[in-house]
Enzyme design. Structure first.
Site, PDB file in Angstrom:
ATOM      1  N   ALA A 112       2.261  -1.677   3.365  1.00 25.47           N
ATOM      2  CA  ALA A 112       2.990  -2.924   3.123  1.00 25.47           C
ATOM      3  C   ALA A 112       2.096  -4.022   2.551  1.00 25.47           C
ATOM      4  O   ALA A 112       2.510  -4.755   1.652  1.00 25.47           O
ATOM      5  CB  ALA A 112       3.632  -3.418   4.417  1.00 25.47           C
ATOM      6  N   CYS A 133     -12.647  -0.933   2.040  1.00 24.23           N
ATOM      7  CA  CYS A 133     -13.193  -0.226   3.201  1.00 24.23           C
ATOM      8  C   CYS A 133     -14.652   0.152   3.018  1.00 24.23           C
ATOM      9  O   CYS A 133     -15.328   0.508   3.976  1.00 24.23           O
ATOM     10  CB  CYS A 133     -12.375   1.036   3.480  1.00 24.23           C
ATOM     11  SG  CYS A 133     -10.684   0.676   3.998  1.00 24.23           S
TER      12      CYS A 133
END
Length: 366
Positions: free
Chosen positions: A194, A309
């Site tokens: 999302a 990340c």
């Protein structure tokens, strides 16, 4: 020493939408409404039943926005969706490409890693050989690489995977809703997120063609995920993906940016390959990515070096390494990614500073 105040912008420019993009007002309103009128969707009373109805509508809305006509499991994000698919697939083997996201590499311990070409495209001959060498496998590939934007040929990969009786998992965290019919037609499992589409963080989904490919674990989400459902997050996700992204406009922005970078002596990564319209990667010869990020940030521009990340790591990009890049070039690449609010003026401000930094580097080397 350069006076950075000379090039500081009045307002910051955000060009790191592949890491996360701002929540849309409609998504914020939906999350707030969900928090104000919330009950546990698994409770049997009237409040719980109303919450369940809202959750199931959100599930249907998200699936419909992607054009997915099968099952959908809400998760905490694409990383959990990938972990679920990789860890609970009924296939005994895992095959992944060498340029997959760090979350795939972490959750696919023991997987066979398949090579890619100089542009980051999966070696289809190696895929076929690997599939023929053992029992049934789950094959994991990205829709588009989160560092370079390079898109995998999902339809071709799917033909090879399904001919071998294997399962295809597509990491589509970077994919806008309805951006690629090939994924919807051919993938068995699709991980989506999302917060990269203007929704809230902490919610995503695993799209599942057939629950028979996954081992259930009990609990909520039709027995495939334990824990109280995140109704506010699901409502925010559903609200965000109802609003289409103007991919043609973003493609034009990327073309504009790349023309300026090439004119200034830069090197776009795999520019001749199909790529996400939202992501581009660019080498500035002679200037490390770390130095570039400092200059851009001090000037008020947010970009990144690789995926969020791994961008804080000092390790060279495993993606560029797999593509055959060597030192020092593989440490000279930054990623620029666009969102709904990105403008031509912002792109021009970025390329103006990019050109200035590149010229200074050439002058120092002369």
């Amino acid at each position: 020493m350069r006076n950075y105040n000379e090039i500081r912008l009045a307002d910051r420019i955000y060009l790191d939408h592949a890491a996360t993009t701002p929540m849309l007002p409609q998504a914020l309103a939906a999350v707030e409404a969900g928090m104000r009128h919330w009950a546990n969707p698994s409770s049997p009373h009237a409040e719980g039943r109303a919450a369940r109805a809202a959750l199931e509508k959100a599930r249907s809305d998200v699936a419909a926005a992607y054009g997915w006509a099968h099952e959908l499991i809400f998760t905490s994000g694409a990383s959990e969706s990938l972990q679920m698919a990789l860890g609970r697939s009924m296939a005994p083997r895992r095959l992944i490409s060498a340029v997959e996201h760090d979350s795939v590499l972490r959750h696919a311990e023991g997987a066979q890693v398949l090579p890619v070409d100089r542009d980051g495209i999966l070696d289809l001959d190696a895929l076929g050989t690997a599939l023929a060498a053992g029992p049934r496998a789950l094959v994991g590939v990205q829709w588009a690489n989160s560092e370079t934007g390079v898109r995998q040929p999902v339809a071709e990969i799917a033909d090879i995977v399904h001919a071998a009786g294997a399962i295809l998992l597509v990491d589509a965290a970077q994919m806008p809703a309805r951006a690629d019919d090939a994924v919807l037609r051919h993938a068995d499992l699709v991980a989506v997120s999302a917060h990269k589409r203007g929704g809230p963080p902490g919610i995503g989904a695993l799209l599942v063609r057939d629950f028979g490919v996954l081992l259930p674990m009990g609990g909520q989400e039709k027995g495939y995920r334990a824990g109280t459902e995140n109704l506010p997050g699901a409502l925010g996700y559903a609200a965000a993906v109802q609003l289409p992204e103007d991919l043609a406009r973003m493609t034009a922005l990327r073309v504009r940016l790349e023309a300026a970078i090439v004119a200034a002596g830069g090197d776009p990564v795999a520019a001749h390959r199909p790529r996400s319209p939202l992501i581009g990667a660019y080498r500035m010869p002679g200037v490390s990515a770390a130095a570039q990020l400092i200059r851009f940030d001090l000037a008020g521009i947010a970009v990144s070096a690789g995926s969020a990340c791994s961008s804080g790591s000092m390790r060279p990009s495993h993606v560029l390494t797999a593509m055959g890049w060597e030192e020092p070039a593989l440490r000279e690449v930054v990623r620029v990614s666009f969102g709904r609010g990105t403008t031509e003026a912002e792109v021009d401000a970025f390329t103006t500073l990019w050109r200035r930094i590149a010229i200074e580097a050439r002058n120092r080397a002369a």
